[in-house]
Enzyme design. Structure first.
Site, PDB file in Angstrom:
ATOM      1  N   GLU A 104     -10.029  12.504   7.126  1.00  0.00           N
ATOM      2  CA  GLU A 104      -9.921  13.821   6.489  1.00  0.00           C
ATOM      3  C   GLU A 104     -11.291  14.487   6.370  1.00  0.00           C
ATOM      4  O   GLU A 104     -11.445  15.681   6.614  1.00  0.00           O
ATOM      5  CB  GLU A 104      -9.350  13.683   5.089  1.00  0.00           C
ATOM      6  CG  GLU A 104      -7.943  13.142   4.994  1.00  0.00           C
ATOM      7  CD  GLU A 104      -7.615  12.792   3.559  1.00  0.00           C
ATOM      8  OE1 GLU A 104      -7.186  13.695   2.817  1.00  0.00           O
ATOM      9  OE2 GLU A 104      -7.809  11.624   3.171  1.00  0.00           O
TER      10      GLU A 104
ATOM     11  N   THR B 139      -8.680  -5.718   3.758  1.00  0.00           N
ATOM     12  CA  THR B 139      -8.573  -4.833   2.595  1.00  0.00           C
ATOM     13  C   THR B 139      -9.527  -5.376   1.546  1.00  0.00           C
ATOM     14  O   THR B 139      -9.388  -6.526   1.120  1.00  0.00           O
ATOM     15  CB  THR B 139      -7.133  -4.811   2.037  1.00  0.00           C
ATOM     16  OG1 THR B 139      -6.240  -4.323   3.034  1.00  0.00           O
ATOM     17  CG2 THR B 139      -7.051  -3.926   0.800  1.00  0.00           C
TER      18      THR B 139
ATOM     19  N   HIS C 299      -3.777  14.092   0.220  1.00  0.00           N
ATOM     20  CA  HIS C 299      -4.031  13.246   1.392  1.00  0.00           C
ATOM     21  C   HIS C 299      -2.891  13.375   2.404  1.00  0.00           C
ATOM     22  O   HIS C 299      -3.132  13.557   3.608  1.00  0.00           O
ATOM     23  CB  HIS C 299      -4.185  11.793   0.946  1.00  0.00           C
ATOM     24  CG  HIS C 299      -4.263  10.819   2.079  1.00  0.00           C
ATOM     25  ND1 HIS C 299      -5.313  10.794   2.972  1.00  0.00           N
ATOM     26  CD2 HIS C 299      -3.411   9.824   2.469  1.00  0.00           C
ATOM     27  CE1 HIS C 299      -5.114   9.828   3.864  1.00  0.00           C
ATOM     28  NE2 HIS C 299      -3.964   9.223   3.574  1.00  0.00           N
TER      29      HIS C 299
ATOM     30  N   ARG D  91      -7.888   3.865  12.972  1.00  0.00           N
ATOM     31  CA  ARG D  91      -6.998   4.999  13.196  1.00  0.00           C
ATOM     32  C   ARG D  91      -6.441   5.052  14.617  1.00  0.00           C
ATOM     33  O   ARG D  91      -5.285   5.463  14.814  1.00  0.00           O
ATOM     34  CB  ARG D  91      -7.733   6.306  12.893  1.00  0.00           C
ATOM     35  CG  ARG D  91      -8.221   6.450  11.467  1.00  0.00           C
ATOM     36  CD  ARG D  91      -7.085   6.469  10.477  1.00  0.00           C
ATOM     37  NE  ARG D  91      -7.566   6.695   9.115  1.00  0.00           N
ATOM     38  CZ  ARG D  91      -6.798   6.682   8.041  1.00  0.00           C
ATOM     39  NH1 ARG D  91      -5.510   6.433   8.157  1.00  0.00           N
ATOM     40  NH2 ARG D  91      -7.310   6.896   6.840  1.00  0.00           N
TER      41      ARG D  91
ATOM     42  N   GLU E 231     -10.228   3.854   3.382  1.00  0.00           N
ATOM     43  CA  GLU E 231      -9.332   4.563   2.476  1.00  0.00           C
ATOM     44  C   GLU E 231      -9.737   4.197   1.054  1.00  0.00           C
ATOM     45  O   GLU E 231      -9.675   3.024   0.670  1.00  0.00           O
ATOM     46  CB  GLU E 231      -7.870   4.209   2.746  1.00  0.00           C
ATOM     47  CG  GLU E 231      -7.394   4.707   4.102  1.00  0.00           C
ATOM     48  CD  GLU E 231      -5.902   4.518   4.306  1.00  0.00           C
ATOM     49  OE1 GLU E 231      -5.284   3.744   3.547  1.00  0.00           O
ATOM     50  OE2 GLU E 231      -5.355   5.140   5.235  1.00  0.00           O
TER      51      GLU E 231
ATOM     52  N   ASP F 228      -9.023   0.146   1.701  1.00  0.00           N
ATOM     53  CA  ASP F 228      -8.073  -0.322   2.709  1.00  0.00           C
ATOM     54  C   ASP F 228      -8.559   0.170   4.066  1.00  0.00           C
ATOM     55  O   ASP F 228      -8.179   1.240   4.533  1.00  0.00           O
ATOM     56  CB  ASP F 228      -6.669   0.199   2.388  1.00  0.00           C
ATOM     57  CG  ASP F 228      -5.604  -0.558   3.155  1.00  0.00           C
ATOM     58  OD1 ASP F 228      -5.819  -1.730   3.484  1.00  0.00           O
ATOM     59  OD2 ASP F 228      -4.534   0.020   3.398  1.00  0.00           O
TER      60      ASP F 228
ATOM     61  N   LYS G 224      -4.182  -1.883  10.120  1.00  0.00           N
ATOM     62  CA  LYS G 224      -4.450  -2.025   8.686  1.00  0.00           C
ATOM     63  C   LYS G 224      -4.693  -3.472   8.267  1.00  0.00           C
ATOM     64  O   LYS G 224      -5.386  -3.720   7.272  1.00  0.00           O
ATOM     65  CB  LYS G 224      -3.249  -1.500   7.886  1.00  0.00           C
ATOM     66  CG  LYS G 224      -2.990  -0.023   8.026  1.00  0.00           C
ATOM     67  CD  LYS G 224      -3.936   0.778   7.162  1.00  0.00           C
ATOM     68  CE  LYS G 224      -3.481   2.224   7.072  1.00  0.00           C
ATOM     69  NZ  LYS G 224      -4.346   3.000   6.181  1.00  0.00           N
TER      70      LYS G 224
ATOM     71  N   ASP H 256       0.847  -1.191   0.000  1.00  0.00           N
ATOM     72  CA  ASP H 256       0.000   0.000   0.000  1.00  0.00           C
ATOM     73  C   ASP H 256       0.883   1.242   0.000  1.00  0.00           C
ATOM     74  O   ASP H 256       1.785   1.376   0.827  1.00  0.00           O
ATOM     75  CB  ASP H 256      -0.901   0.002   1.240  1.00  0.00           C
ATOM     76  CG  ASP H 256      -1.967   1.085   1.173  1.00  0.00           C
ATOM     77  OD1 ASP H 256      -2.463   1.347   0.069  1.00  0.00           O
ATOM     78  OD2 ASP H 256      -2.304   1.650   2.219  1.00  0.00           O
TER      79      ASP H 256
ATOM     80  N   GLN I 130      -3.800   2.308  14.905  1.00  0.00           N
ATOM     81  CA  GLN I 130      -2.656   2.709  14.086  1.00  0.00           C
ATOM     82  C   GLN I 130      -1.846   3.823  14.764  1.00  0.00           C
ATOM     83  O   GLN I 130      -0.610   3.806  14.753  1.00  0.00           O
ATOM     84  CB  GLN I 130      -3.135   3.175  12.716  1.00  0.00           C
ATOM     85  CG  GLN I 130      -2.022   3.609  11.772  1.00  0.00           C
ATOM     86  CD  GLN I 130      -2.566   4.160  10.463  1.00  0.00           C
ATOM     87  OE1 GLN I 130      -3.777   4.127  10.223  1.00  0.00           O
ATOM     88  NE2 GLN I 130      -1.688   4.660   9.627  1.00  0.00           N
TER      89      GLN I 130
ATOM     90  N   GLU J  85      -9.078   3.836  -2.594  1.00  0.00           N
ATOM     91  CA  GLU J  85      -7.838   3.678  -3.333  1.00  0.00           C
ATOM     92  C   GLU J  85      -8.080   2.984  -4.678  1.00  0.00           C
ATOM     93  O   GLU J  85      -9.143   2.407  -4.916  1.00  0.00           O
ATOM     94  CB  GLU J  85      -6.837   2.838  -2.520  1.00  0.00           C
ATOM     95  CG  GLU J  85      -6.625   3.353  -1.105  1.00  0.00           C
ATOM     96  CD  GLU J  85      -5.463   2.680  -0.394  1.00  0.00           C
ATOM     97  OE1 GLU J  85      -4.642   2.030  -1.074  1.00  0.00           O
ATOM     98  OE2 GLU J  85      -5.378   2.807   0.843  1.00  0.00           O
TER      99      GLU J  85
END
Length: 408
Positions: A354, A253, A130, A233, A195, A229, A249, A123, A236, A197
């Site tokens: 975000e 996925t 971002h 948070r 996420e 993904d 993570k 990844d 992490q 992607e």
């Protein structure tokens, strides 16, 4: 000259028309064995049955008797282009309609599987917008981009065994997290995120010790697939220093059911942003391009963001080159993803971290409910479209998932 259209009802114009022809793996209630199919409109064409009927050349047929795409991916561009040409002719010529129509299965009646066996998963972190947003959130008193970011495509190795097909429920992960007041706790993630992607699927491998040039991107990469993904948070944030993401993570996925060949994205090629400083020679491209993909992010049915892939600072070809410059080899079925796709606007952010600015600005979803991060029962769907030939639009296969409560 007008582009050819398919005899399959409703396929053209449409996101899965003759200009697209993505590959997937499906089974049916009558025949539960997974087999390779190509999507045309709302139908899946059974390539195993075509191969049994000796439609393909003898050296290609065995690949379509496998239960995933890997053997076909490993054959490389000559086989990919030959099969695409043959399928285009088959699905455009009405002389084949009566016989081939019996090999079609409506997508809504098919059970979809992981399209390829994932070898390795990497990844990246390729969106400047971002990375800048996260820098402002996490380091408000410092420069948002770390010193290395414009020199190399930052990435990490993920867990291939937890790459799952679209629609697979995601169990809320558990792990350690640091509370705002200081104590360290263990329990379900309270800041579960996504996420949005774009992933790239490697077909042709490479030798250990031999770097791959960015100009050889299309000789190794077969196609693209949408990726979510999922990201815890809070887990992490506590674990990632000094070695990076791990439990936050690795729990899941999700990828789409249909892999779009790069050849289907030819009309979507777009000039990539100018890079300053100029990258090292191993990252320079003779033809620097990305893809003009317009993504859509829906949270409980409400569209909350439209991230644009076109502006990604690091291109798929550069990611491939960086991944191998130290001599690491490629393997058939390797999946590497772009990292979160975000744009300049507040409505173009590809993660909820975000979008809600760290949870401080909740968004309204579903039937008027507000969310900062994912709650149990929430469903997230990522879709994307790209320009096709002659003004047409193709649609990449969506990726969706629903959050289940943590295991007690």
């Amino acid at each position: 000259m007008t582009a050819a259209t398919s005899w399959v009802e409703g396929a053209d114009p449409g996101p899965y028309g003759l200009a697209h022809l993505p590959y997937g793996v499906f089974s049916t209630r009558k025949d539960p064995a997974p087999r390779i199919g190509v999507r045309i409109g709302d139908q899946a064409l059974d390539l195993r049955a075509l191969a049994t009927g000796q439609f393909f050349l003898p050296w290609i047929r065995p690949a379509f008797h496998e239960h995933d795409l890997n053997a076909f991916l490993a054959m490389g561009p000559p086989a990919w282009r030959l099969v695409r040409h043959q399928l285009t002719e088959l699905l455009a010529d009405r002389r084949h309609q009566d016989q081939s129509a019996t090999l079609l299965t409506p997508v809504h009646k098919a059970r979809m599987h992981l399209p390829f066996s994932v070898a390795d998963y990497v990844d990246f972190y390729a969106s400047e917008q971002h990375a800048t947003n996260l820098g402002r959130l996490f380091r408000p008193d410092s420069e948002p981009l770390l010193p290395n970011w414009k020199h190399l495509p930052v990435g990490y190795h993920g867990r291939s065994g937890t790459v799952v097909p679209s629609g697979t429920p995601v169990v809320r992960p558990r792990g350690q997290r640091k509370t705002p007041d200081g104590p360290v706790e263990f329990g379900p993630s309270a800041r579960l995120d996504i996420e949005a992607e774009v992933g790239f699927v490697v077909g042709v491998g490479s030798d250990l010790g031999t770097p791959v040039s960015p100009d050889d991107f299309t000789e190794h990469v077969f196609g693209a697939v949408l990726v979510n993904d999922w990201s815890a948070r809070d887990i992490q944030a506590w674990e990632y220093v000094p070695l990076g993401p791990f439990l936050g993570k690795s729990f899941a996925t999700s990828i789409g059911h249909w892999v779009t060949p790069l050849d289907a994205l030819a009309a979507a090629k777009a000039e990539a942003p100018v890079q300053d400083p100029a990258p090292f020679a191993y990252l320079r491209e003779a033809e620097r391009f990305g893809y003009d993909l317009s993504m859509s992010l829906r949270w409980n049915g409400t569209e909350v963001s439209r991230p644009p892939f076109k502006g990604m600072y690091w291109t798929p070809a550069q990611m491939l080159a960086h991944m191998t410059v130290n001599g690491a080899s490629l393997r058939t079925g390797d999946l590497y993803a772009s990292g979160t796709v975000s744009g300049d606007g507040a409505d173009e952010r590809g993660s909820f971290l975000e979008l809600t600015w760290g949870g401080k600005e909740p968004v309204t979803v579903g039937d008027g409910e507000t969310r900062a991060f994912l709650e149990d029962g929430d469903t997230v769907t990522i879709e994307a479209t790209a320009p096709g030939p002659d003004g047409s639009v193709i649609g990449l296969g969506e990726v969706t998932g629903t959050i289940l409560p943590a295991v007690s």
